[in-house]
Design an enzyme around this catalytic site. Structure first.
Site, PDB file in Angstrom:
ATOM      1  N   HIS A  22       0.863  -1.176   0.000  1.00  0.00           N
ATOM      2  CA  HIS A  22       0.000   0.000   0.000  1.00  0.00           C
ATOM      3  C   HIS A  22       0.909   1.239   0.000  1.00  0.00           C
ATOM      4  O   HIS A  22       2.011   1.190   0.534  1.00  0.00           O
ATOM      5  CB  HIS A  22      -0.833  -0.050   1.284  1.00  0.00           C
ATOM      6  N   ASP A  62       3.004  -4.734   8.127  1.00  0.00           N
ATOM      7  CA  ASP A  62       1.820  -3.881   8.006  1.00  0.00           C
ATOM      8  C   ASP A  62       0.595  -4.802   8.034  1.00  0.00           C
ATOM      9  O   ASP A  62       0.264  -5.446   7.049  1.00  0.00           O
ATOM     10  CB  ASP A  62       1.910  -3.094   6.691  1.00  0.00           C
ATOM     11  N   GLN A 103      -4.536  -5.100   6.655  1.00  0.00           N
ATOM     12  CA  GLN A 103      -5.529  -5.950   5.985  1.00  0.00           C
ATOM     13  C   GLN A 103      -5.617  -7.347   6.589  1.00  0.00           C
ATOM     14  O   GLN A 103      -6.419  -8.156   6.135  1.00  0.00           O
ATOM     15  CB  GLN A 103      -5.211  -6.075   4.491  1.00  0.00           C
ATOM     16  N   LYS A 134     -10.270  -0.950  10.591  1.00  0.00           N
ATOM     17  CA  LYS A 134     -10.345  -2.128   9.712  1.00  0.00           C
ATOM     18  C   LYS A 134     -10.640  -3.391  10.506  1.00  0.00           C
ATOM     19  O   LYS A 134     -10.685  -4.484   9.953  1.00  0.00           O
ATOM     20  CB  LYS A 134      -9.045  -2.296   8.942  1.00  0.00           C
ATOM     21  N   CYS A 188      -4.770   2.687  -3.719  1.00  0.00           N
ATOM     22  CA  CYS A 188      -3.523   3.138  -3.072  1.00  0.00           C
ATOM     23  C   CYS A 188      -2.432   2.084  -3.168  1.00  0.00           C
ATOM     24  O   CYS A 188      -1.655   1.895  -2.222  1.00  0.00           O
ATOM     25  CB  CYS A 188      -3.743   3.510  -1.606  1.00  0.00           C
TER      26      CYS A 188
END
Ligand code: PMP
Length: 409
Positions: A125, A202, A205, A228, A366
């Protein structure tokens, strides 16, 4: 899919009964962008403002104590959810973006120098690219990129080949927001650590889909956004290894993060306070704690199993549509169903589906570098959560077919 009763779960989310066009219920397939909030999270925010609201840490009055308890207990919930060794390893931030900026500045500025190297993957991202570019251009460091195969999985052997004595950190997504690829982060970490390279994952997600155990992964940092994982916007967290956090300089200066200040010199507190200057997002941290309670009650492993079946169902239905090309076909994959329809403008496909009440994204998500790796500038991206159903997938598939039939090339 008999893992849990999805109809009763849907009742926990007031917004799923919303009619966006006045007649049909909302079909929320934009979970990769943000997730909806269960009533327990909404109620917890209200409760905070009605019964607990105060600044934390300072003052000894009753509400300060309540707010501090609620805030620190949310920190503890995050720590347990990630299986972090201690709640002091958890730093509250605004979200994954701020988390990566904090780490790139606080860790990076003092550990990454001219000609040093930072490794990211082709899947990232923009939030896991641009902060490293900012750092690299400030200090004169270099960014290297782990390539992916045609399924959208990173190539571990290529990763190892990129590492040199100048490599200081590797920062990769746990799950790709554009393709849904689940990256083998434990292997990435093992390889990186063999060369003394630090690892940032990261988890933006992954956090709502997969069990995360930071001690098992052994990463140095793991970051995510609360919104999220069914929590509020404006709150997220960093897990950092105690010994790594101890070597880092503060990100911002201000109140709450100091032990002693004179005009000559300031002594900082230890983590996490060292990285939490000023008044934090107290209420939303508490709301995030409630979201974690909610997810834990259903069980992240149950969520994974349910979503996996739903994803397989969606993939089998969607790939039957002639001309539909799924972008991202890694064996290990979750939630995201990026696609293009050969011969059709992606924007038009997306507009048609959203006009039918299906909330999803179309565009570059993104993550321009990975879409370009697959030769496209944009995809349509439905993304699922545990409150989605087979009926919603059927509706999506029907509307994609309807679009094809009603729009000639
Ligand atoms: N990383 C990934 C993989 C993401 O999907 C996102 C959000 N789309 C981010 C980072 C940034 O998260 P936020 O905008 O909540 O800071």
């Amino acid at each position: 899919i008999e893992i849990f009763n999805v109809e009763s779960i849907r009742k926990d989310f007031p917004i799923l009964s919303e009619k966006v066009d006045g007649k049909n219920f909302l079909i929320w397939l934009d979970n990769a962008a943000t997730t909806q909030k269960p009533k327990s999270v909404i109620d917890r925010l209200n409760y905070f403002y009605e019964h607990e609201n105060s600044n934390v840490h300072r003052g000894a009055h009753a509400l300060a104590a309540r707010a501090t308890d609620a805030y620190e207990s949310a920190r503890d919930k995050v720590a347990r959810f990630l299986n972090a060794p201690s709640l002091n390893d958890i730093i509250f931030v605004r979200g994954a973006t701020e988390a990566i900026n904090l780490i790139s500045q606080s860790f990076g500025k003092f550990n990454i120098q001219k000609d040093d190297e930072i490794i990211v993957s082709n899947l990232e991202h923009h939030a896991n690219i641009v902060p490293w570019q900012l750092l690299a251009s400030e200090v004169g460091a270099k960014i290297k990129v782990i390539p992916v195969d045609d399924s959208g999985q990173i190539l571990l052997s290529e990763f190892e080949r990129l590492i040199t004595p100048r490599t200081k950190i590797v920062s990769v997504a746990h799950v790709s927001n554009a393709l849904g690829t689940i990256v083998p982060i434990k292997e990435v970490t093992k390889i990186a650590h063999r060369y003394g390279v630090k690892v940032l994952i990261d988890g933006a997600q992954a956090i709502s889909h997969i069990k995360v155990d930071v001690q098992d992964i052994d990463c140095d940092f793991y970051v995510f956004s609360g919104h999220k994982v069914f929590g509020p916007t404006g709150i997220g967290a960093i897990y950092g290894k105690k010994e790594v956090l101890a070597t880092m300089y503060p990100y911002q200066g201000g109140g709450n993060m100091i032990a002693d200040v004179t005009f000559e010199k300031t002594v900082y507190q230890e983590a996490p306070n060292k990285f939490e200057a000023g008044t934090g997002n107290i209420a939303d941290a508490v709301g995030l704690g409630a979201a974690i309670d909610y997810v834990s009650k259903i069980g992240i492993d149950n969520i994974y199993r349910y979503e996996h079946e739903l994803l397989e169902y969606a993939i089998s239905k969607m790939t039957q549509i002639s001309g539909l090309r799924l972008i991202g076909t890694a064996k290990e994959k979750t939630s995201v169903l990026s696609f293009v329809l050969d011969g059709f403008d992606t924007q038009k496909v997306g507009e048609y589906l959203t006009s039918k009440g299906i909330a999803l994204r179309f565009g570059h998500h993104c993550a321009q570098p990975i879409l370009r790796r697959f030769g496209v500038e944009a995809t349509v991206r439905p993304s699922i959560a545990f409150y989605n159903t087979k009926e919603e997938i059927d509706f999506l598939v029907e509307k994609i077919k309807e679009f094809k039939n009603s729009h000639f090339r």
